[in-house]
Design an enzyme around this catalytic site. Structure first.
Site, PDB file in Angstrom:
ATOM      1  N   ASN A   9       0.874  -1.176   0.000  1.00 36.00           N
ATOM      2  CA  ASN A   9       0.000   0.000   0.000  1.00 36.00           C
ATOM      3  C   ASN A   9       0.909   1.222   0.000  1.00 36.00           C
ATOM      4  OD1 ASN A   9      -1.811   2.040   0.503  1.00 36.00           O
ATOM      5  ND2 ASN A   9      -2.429   1.308   2.540  1.00 36.00           N
ATOM      6  N   LYS A  11       0.141   4.249  -0.299  1.00 38.57           N
ATOM      7  CA  LYS A  11      -0.510   5.442   0.282  1.00 38.57           C
ATOM      8  C   LYS A  11      -0.239   6.655  -0.618  1.00 38.57           C
ATOM      9  CE  LYS A  11      -0.341   3.185   4.712  1.00 38.57           C
ATOM     10  NZ  LYS A  11      -0.304   3.265   6.177  1.00 38.57           N
ATOM     11  N   HIS A  98      -9.743   0.823   4.879  1.00 37.26           N
ATOM     12  CA  HIS A  98      -8.479   1.125   5.558  1.00 37.26           C
ATOM     13  C   HIS A  98      -8.737   2.112   6.696  1.00 37.26           C
ATOM     14  CE1 HIS A  98      -4.449   2.502   6.373  1.00 37.26           C
ATOM     15  NE2 HIS A  98      -4.021   1.397   5.789  1.00 37.26           N
ATOM     16  N   GLU A 100      -7.134   4.569   7.757  1.00 37.10           N
ATOM     17  CA  GLU A 100      -6.914   5.992   7.448  1.00 37.10           C
ATOM     18  C   GLU A 100      -8.130   6.586   6.751  1.00 37.10           C
ATOM     19  OE1 GLU A 100      -3.111   5.491   5.488  1.00 37.10           O
ATOM     20  OE2 GLU A 100      -2.230   4.942   7.423  1.00 37.10           O
ATOM     21  N   GLU A 170      -5.685  -5.157  10.406  1.00 34.42           N
ATOM     22  CA  GLU A 170      -4.683  -4.125  10.643  1.00 34.42           C
ATOM     23  C   GLU A 170      -5.003  -3.406  11.949  1.00 34.42           C
ATOM     24  OE1 GLU A 170      -2.605  -2.902   6.730  1.00 34.42           O
ATOM     25  OE2 GLU A 170      -4.281  -1.563   7.076  1.00 34.42           O
ATOM     26  N   GLY A 176       2.021   2.160  10.846  1.00 37.91           N
ATOM     27  CA  GLY A 176       2.979   3.255  10.725  1.00 37.91           C
ATOM     28  C   GLY A 176       3.615   3.660  12.043  1.00 37.91           C
ATOM     29  N   SER A 216       3.070  -2.144  10.487  1.00 38.33           N
ATOM     30  CA  SER A 216       4.513  -2.190  10.764  1.00 38.33           C
ATOM     31  C   SER A 216       5.134  -3.553  10.470  1.00 38.33           C
ATOM     32  CB  SER A 216       4.804  -1.742  12.199  1.00 38.33           C
ATOM     33  OG  SER A 216       4.359  -0.408  12.394  1.00 38.33           O
TER      34      SER A 216
END
Ligand code: PGA
Length: 256
Positions: A9, A11, A98, A100, A170, A176, A216
């Site tokens: 991904n 991003k 996701h 985010e 996730e 991250g 991560s």
């Protein structure tokens, strides 16, 4: 049996030239170094999709995906991109759910259900993400939250459509942050997800669903995570931006 998958991904990273050269490096390295034991999916910004989908046209195990689609077919939605537009680039996957997008763009279960159907109707396979925040994990409520994230979205699909979905667990606190779920923590959740799938659909469908871990994941921790019985690969953010790191993660499935 279910596919082993390593998905990247990107991003909102890489300009046009950087993206197309990173992809061509990845494609060459997958060809040179791997034995095809796994599928590789690269989810890029929209600007790269057409070029990288063309590059991967002849590959039997490298695929391209988007990171979002709009919920409507077409129309006056300035700045948005539809599922059919993504499909027309040659891409075959799209990330949905996701954390985010949930956190910064207010995407909830109701909207995600519409987007899932939009993707499937247009021939895109969803990579559907679920995961709990740090507070939700610490409060112990996260099992119910994960179950709800499934029940109100992918569990509403027909058996046939659900078979096209790749799931990704996730944990939001691991994305991250450099904090990875331990292999035991991840396995526990993956096994739970598979049980929920079996309850909602049936055992055969549960056994055939690829469930990826994300958060991560890197060349150092991937082997232990991917060796867990219910972890079928990874959804990789930061480490997918470096071809060597990404390949080292992919090569967990190639005995290297
Ligand atoms: P990360 O991102 O690997 O950088 O933690 C994973 C993701 O958001 O899919």
């Amino acid at each position: 049996m279910r596919n082993k998958i390593v998905a990247g991904n990107w991003k909102m990273n890489l300009d046009y030239q950087e993206g197309i050269s990173l992809f061509s490096e990845i494609l060459n390295m997958v060809g040179d170094e791997t034995r095809g034991n796994q599928q590789v999916i690269v989810c890029s910004p929209f600007i790269h999709l057409y070029n990288i989908a063309q590059q991967s046209k002849d590959s039997s195990n490298v695929f391209v995906g988007a990171q979002n689609i709009h919920q409507n077919d077409s129309g006056a939605y300035t700045g948005e991109i539809s599922a059919s537009q993504v499909k027309s680039t040659g891409a075959s996957y799209v990330i949905l759910g996701h954390s985010e997008r949930r956190a910064y763009f207010g995407e909830d279960e109701k909207l995600l259900e519409v987007k899932l159907n939009q993707a499937l109707k247009n021939g895109l396979n969803p990579i559907f993400c679920i995961g709990e925040t740090k507070d939700e994990r610490e409060s112990g409520e996260f099992w119910d939250i994960l179950a709800k994230q499934l029940k109100e979205t992918v569990f509403l699909l027909s058996n046939e459509d659900f078979a096209k979905v790749v799931l990704a667990y996730e944990p939001v606190w691991a994305i991250g942050t450099g904090l990875t779920a331990t292999p035991e923590q991840a396995q526990e959740v993956h096994a739970f997800i598979r049980e929920e799938i079996a309850k909602n659909f049936n055992q055969e469908i549960a056994d055939n669903t690829s469930i990826l871990y994300g958060g991560s994941c890197n060349p150092k921790n991937a082997a232990e995570l991917f060796s867990q019985a219910d972890i079928d690969g990874g959804l990789i953010g930061g480490a997918s931006l470096k071809s060597r790191d990404f390949l080292d993660i992919i090569n967990v499935f190639n005995g290297r």
